[in-house]
Design a protein around this motif. Sequence first.
Motif, mmCIF file in Angstrom:
data_model
loop_
_atom_site.group_PDB
_atom_site.id
_atom_site.type_symbol
_atom_site.label_atom_id
_atom_site.label_comp_id
_atom_site.label_asym_id
_atom_site.label_seq_id
_atom_site.Cartn_x
_atom_site.Cartn_y
_atom_site.Cartn_z
ATOM 1 N N GLY A 549 1.279 -0.949 0.031
ATOM 2 C CA GLY A 549 0.537 -0.504 -0.218
ATOM 3 C C GLY A 549 1.080 1.275 0.053
ATOM 4 O O GLY A 549 0.150 2.064 0.240
ATOM 5 N N ILE A 550 1.995 1.244 0.124
ATOM 6 C CA ILE A 550 3.168 2.254 -0.434
ATOM 7 C C ILE A 550 3.362 3.144 -1.597
ATOM 8 O O ILE A 550 3.313 2.094 -3.065
ATOM 9 C CB ILE A 550 4.597 1.936 0.525
ATOM 10 C CG1 ILE A 550 4.142 1.786 1.626
ATOM 11 C CG2 ILE A 550 5.168 2.959 0.040
ATOM 12 C CD1 ILE A 550 5.879 1.418 1.925
ATOM 13 N N ILE A 551 2.273 3.581 -1.986
ATOM 14 C CA ILE A 551 2.537 4.301 -3.619
ATOM 15 C C ILE A 551 3.287 5.780 -3.813
ATOM 16 O O ILE A 551 3.675 6.041 -5.006
ATOM 17 C CB ILE A 551 1.240 4.077 -4.168
ATOM 18 C CG1 ILE A 551 0.566 5.627 -2.827
ATOM 19 C CG2 ILE A 551 0.009 3.260 -4.192
ATOM 20 C CD1 ILE A 551 -0.896 6.095 -3.541
ATOM 21 N N TYR A 552 4.355 6.290 -2.895
ATOM 22 C CA TYR A 552 4.835 6.878 -3.222
ATOM 23 C C TYR A 552 6.127 6.564 -2.511
ATOM 24 O O TYR A 552 5.967 6.101 -1.172
ATOM 25 C CB TYR A 552 4.240 8.175 -2.613
ATOM 26 C CG TYR A 552 3.138 9.096 -3.359
ATOM 27 C CD1 TYR A 552 3.423 9.529 -4.456
ATOM 28 C CD2 TYR A 552 2.197 9.053 -2.797
ATOM 29 C CE1 TYR A 552 2.497 9.536 -5.278
ATOM 30 C CE2 TYR A 552 0.960 9.639 -3.466
ATOM 31 C CZ TYR A 552 1.408 9.973 -4.086
ATOM 32 O OH TYR A 552 0.134 10.616 -5.409
ATOM 33 N N PRO A 553 7.694 7.222 -2.712
ATOM 34 C CA PRO A 553 8.308 6.774 -2.245
ATOM 35 C C PRO A 553 8.749 7.652 -0.731
ATOM 36 O O PRO A 553 8.036 8.458 -1.126
ATOM 37 C CB PRO A 553 10.244 7.165 -3.291
ATOM 38 C CG PRO A 553 9.311 7.984 -4.553
ATOM 39 C CD PRO A 553 7.709 7.815 -4.161
ATOM 40 N N PRO A 554 9.828 7.093 -0.265
ATOM 41 C CA PRO A 554 9.976 7.697 1.246
ATOM 42 C C PRO A 554 10.482 8.637 1.242
ATOM 43 O O PRO A 554 11.156 9.730 0.097
ATOM 44 C CB PRO A 554 10.775 6.826 1.986
ATOM 45 C CG PRO A 554 11.394 5.366 1.026
ATOM 46 C CD PRO A 554 10.778 5.950 0.077
ATOM 47 N N ILE A 555 10.039 9.903 1.875
ATOM 48 C CA ILE A 555 10.204 11.607 1.845
ATOM 49 C C ILE A 555 11.753 11.023 2.256
ATOM 50 O O ILE A 555 11.989 12.267 1.232
ATOM 51 C CB ILE A 555 9.631 12.114 3.142
ATOM 52 C CG1 ILE A 555 8.026 12.196 3.510
ATOM 53 C CG2 ILE A 555 9.939 14.153 2.920
ATOM 54 C CD1 ILE A 555 7.968 13.077 1.976
ATOM 55 N N PRO A 556 12.312 11.256 2.840
ATOM 56 C CA PRO A 556 13.880 11.485 2.831
ATOM 57 C C PRO A 556 14.836 11.045 1.597
ATOM 58 O O PRO A 556 15.147 10.822 1.396
ATOM 59 C CB PRO A 556 14.241 9.903 3.750
ATOM 60 C CG PRO A 556 12.945 9.951 4.944
ATOM 61 C CD PRO A 556 11.733 10.032 3.945
ATOM 62 N N GLU A 557 14.101 9.746 0.570
ATOM 63 C CA GLU A 557 14.932 9.670 -0.762
ATOM 64 C C GLU A 557 14.440 11.104 -1.451
ATOM 65 O O GLU A 557 14.508 10.724 -2.945
ATOM 66 C CB GLU A 557 14.194 8.373 -1.201
ATOM 67 C CG GLU A 557 14.736 7.243 -0.869
ATOM 68 C CD GLU A 557 14.631 5.731 -1.171
ATOM 69 O OE1 GLU A 557 13.684 5.526 -2.037
ATOM 70 O OE2 GLU A 557 14.503 5.208 0.127
ATOM 71 N N ILE A 558 13.790 12.483 -1.372
ATOM 72 C CA ILE A 558 13.144 12.898 -2.057
ATOM 73 C C ILE A 558 14.047 13.850 -2.927
ATOM 74 O O ILE A 558 14.024 14.442 -4.356
ATOM 75 C CB ILE A 558 12.713 13.493 -1.147
ATOM 76 C CG1 ILE A 558 11.764 14.938 -2.492
ATOM 77 C CG2 ILE A 558 13.178 14.949 -0.497
ATOM 78 C CD1 ILE A 558 9.846 15.513 -1.480
ATOM 79 N N ARG A 559 15.282 13.682 -3.039
ATOM 80 C CA ARG A 559 16.509 14.746 -3.296
ATOM 81 C C ARG A 559 16.317 13.193 -4.928
ATOM 82 O O ARG A 559 17.139 13.858 -5.714
ATOM 83 C CB ARG A 559 17.363 14.707 -2.711
ATOM 84 C CG ARG A 559 18.670 15.720 -3.526
ATOM 85 C CD ARG A 559 19.781 16.610 -1.681
ATOM 86 N NE ARG A 559 20.610 17.071 -2.455
ATOM 87 C CZ ARG A 559 20.989 18.356 -2.496
ATOM 88 N NH1 ARG A 559 19.851 18.887 -1.999
ATOM 89 N NH2 ARG A 559 21.567 18.453 -2.811
ATOM 90 N N CYS A 560 16.921 12.261 -4.111
ATOM 91 C CA CYS A 560 17.311 11.459 -5.113
ATOM 92 C C CYS A 560 16.235 11.213 -6.299
ATOM 93 O O CYS A 560 16.086 10.975 -7.355
ATOM 94 C CB CYS A 560 17.705 10.439 -4.819
ATOM 95 S SG CYS A 560 17.768 9.186 -4.969
ATOM 96 N N ILE A 561 14.835 10.888 -6.430
ATOM 97 C CA ILE A 561 13.636 10.985 -7.028
ATOM 98 C C ILE A 561 13.461 12.570 -7.204
ATOM 99 O O ILE A 561 13.551 12.490 -8.586
ATOM 100 C CB ILE A 561 12.406 10.949 -5.641
ATOM 101 C CG1 ILE A 561 12.870 9.848 -4.191
ATOM 102 C CG2 ILE A 561 11.262 11.006 -6.810
ATOM 103 C CD1 ILE A 561 12.390 8.175 -5.645
#
Length: 619
Positions: A549-561
């Motif tokens: 049920g996780i549809i967005y990546p984790p916020i801590p990865e936002i820079r690489c996303i």
Amino acid sequence: MAEAIFSRGRKAVCKLLEWEWWQLRDGGRRYITQRKVIRPSIVNKRSTDILHDPWYNKGTAFPLTERERLGLRGLLPPRVMSVQQQIDRFMANFRSLERNTRDGPQEVAALAKWRILNRLHDRNETLFYKILIDNIQQLAPIVYTPTVGLVCQNYSGLFRRPRGMYFSAADRGEMISMIYNWPAEQVDMIVVTDGSRILGLGDLGVQGIGIPVGKLDLYVAAAGINPQRVLPVMIDVGTNNQQLLDNPLYMGLHRPRLEGDEYMSVIDEFMEAAFTRYPDVIVQMEDFQSKWAFKLLQRYRRQYRMFNDDIQGTAGVALAGVLGAVRAQGRPMSDIAKQKIVIVGAGSAGLGVVAFMKQAVARVLGNNSPQVQNADNFWLVDKDGLVTLARENIDPEVKQYARSVHDGLQEGASLVEVVRHVRPDVLMGLSAVGGLFTQEVLEAMKLSDCPRPAIMPMSNPTSKAECTAEQAFKHVGPHIVFASGSPFQDVDLGDGKTGHVNQGNNMYLFPGIGLGALLSGAHQITDNMLHAAAECLAGVMDEESLKTGIIYPPIPEIRCITAKIAEAVVKAAVDEDVAEGYRQYDHRDLRVMAESGVLLNFVERHMWSPEYSSLVFEK
Ligand SMILES: NC(=O)C1=CN([C@@H]2O[C@H](COP(=O)(O)OP(=O)(O)OC[C@H]3O[C@@H](n4cnc5c(N)ncnc54)[C@H](O)[C@@H]3O)[C@@H](O)[C@H]2O)C=CC1
Ligand SMILES: CC(=O)C(=O)O
Ligand SMILES: [Mg+2]
């Protein structure tokens, strides 16, 4: 056609610089710098002037040699601290503030946290961004939603130092010269608001400046835009918020909002001024009330490098979320064409979402499909209920998504009636009405035909969320996919199971759209660039996460996303032939990089990161 690459290699040109080169078949050679170089900064100030300049200040981290060179000896405690020690000291203070305010009112605690972060930002910009990047999950809710909403509501009291620029109705005829008051020679990103619809909090007038400031903090943290090249802007055309007008301490113009041509001429003048001084800037419009948001986007999107985040950024993030929910059902993304989607709210966000999703369905079925033409996948509900063709005086923007009354539901049907009748796969809220997804509405979602219905209360801040995560899992069931605009805690479902909360917020997309547009040099931000961004975001999720049920990546990865999203945006611009290049890289270089798979590296190398550089004094 781009030149074919014959061979590639690397060459060190000095201790700090390395080049990657490509030998092209036509004999030419192209170079890109490979390693990031932290160049020394030339400063022409010393002593306390340095300590009071947040851009150069390193506080206790000034090494002894620099203290000597810059006349700082004796002006700081003697011990030289490492950056990590500075971070530890700040975070220890932050945690003790959290402990001390835990039992008091939540709003007081949130504002206290915002204050200490803001003070750090005022003192030491490098440390502020380092801490923000390293603790983005914990701190984004303070510099951004939900706390930023509270900050805007209280801005006239919280204001200490200006950040960004203010243009007002009183500045007409002067904006082109005023913009030269901004100290930066180059600006990459402007986020501008007129304060008329701040999150779901309505008209906050000049106090809305908190939103451009918060969004640009995320541009720096997530997209690595250099903080010296960002410009938050507030255009004050008055306010219709009577409480603000009645407040003698309100800092904006005490007058009703300009309307009609007068309003438009102010925004026109600002856009002209901004692009005259900074022709390569990107302007992100944020939190303009819907009646102007669409008009301004239509007016400027072919003329200037700009986008409206509430219409276009939100649409992309919502689409990525729905594609994730489709995959969580164990189906391919193309099954978006089979989804039944109820969207509650037909303002800039809701209409942006429905238009973009319709385009996504058209990509599967073709533009001429009757299902696409009739927007059959969508049910749009606004404050007057279900929008149908039977509605009187219907806005043309809304009419294209109106349902026929022959579908079994009457004009103005209530949300619960719509949910019961449609049994949707997705229920999305962009209404700015907290609690709108009542127990009755959520229980009706149990009838959904979908094995994993998605409940997406996307309105901000938290108080305006259409439901909480707890309510959604409790009243619909543990099988749902949940995404909200502002963060909630994961929900304990018992038996060791967790109901995952996703943050469906345009923060996942706008930094990558802006960075990609900047590095592509595209002079317009096209639909293809926006779709590439959304598809990239949807594509980064792996099957395992989706199943839970996780549809967005984790916020801590936002820079690489964000780097990946920017890569996708640049690539889309290259493919569409709208990329014009960035600095020394022309459109052919971008094409070569796209074709040889090094675009991500190119993007990452152009992202600023907070590092103290050596300071060299020059008179
Ligand atoms: N999660 C995210 O990334 C984003 C969330 N938003 C949020 O979306 C919300 C709406 O923004 P806009 O579209 O610009 O606002 P808006 O005020 O233009 O639109 C609100 C819409 O909700 C409808 N509405 C109001 N009361 C209703 C009710 N009782 N039942 C059904 N519909 C009702 C209105 O008729 C209108 O169509 C805001 O809270 C904003 O924070 C906006 C952009 C991004
Ligand atoms: C997230 C955002 O842009 C909004 O709520 O307006
Ligand atoms: Mg917004």
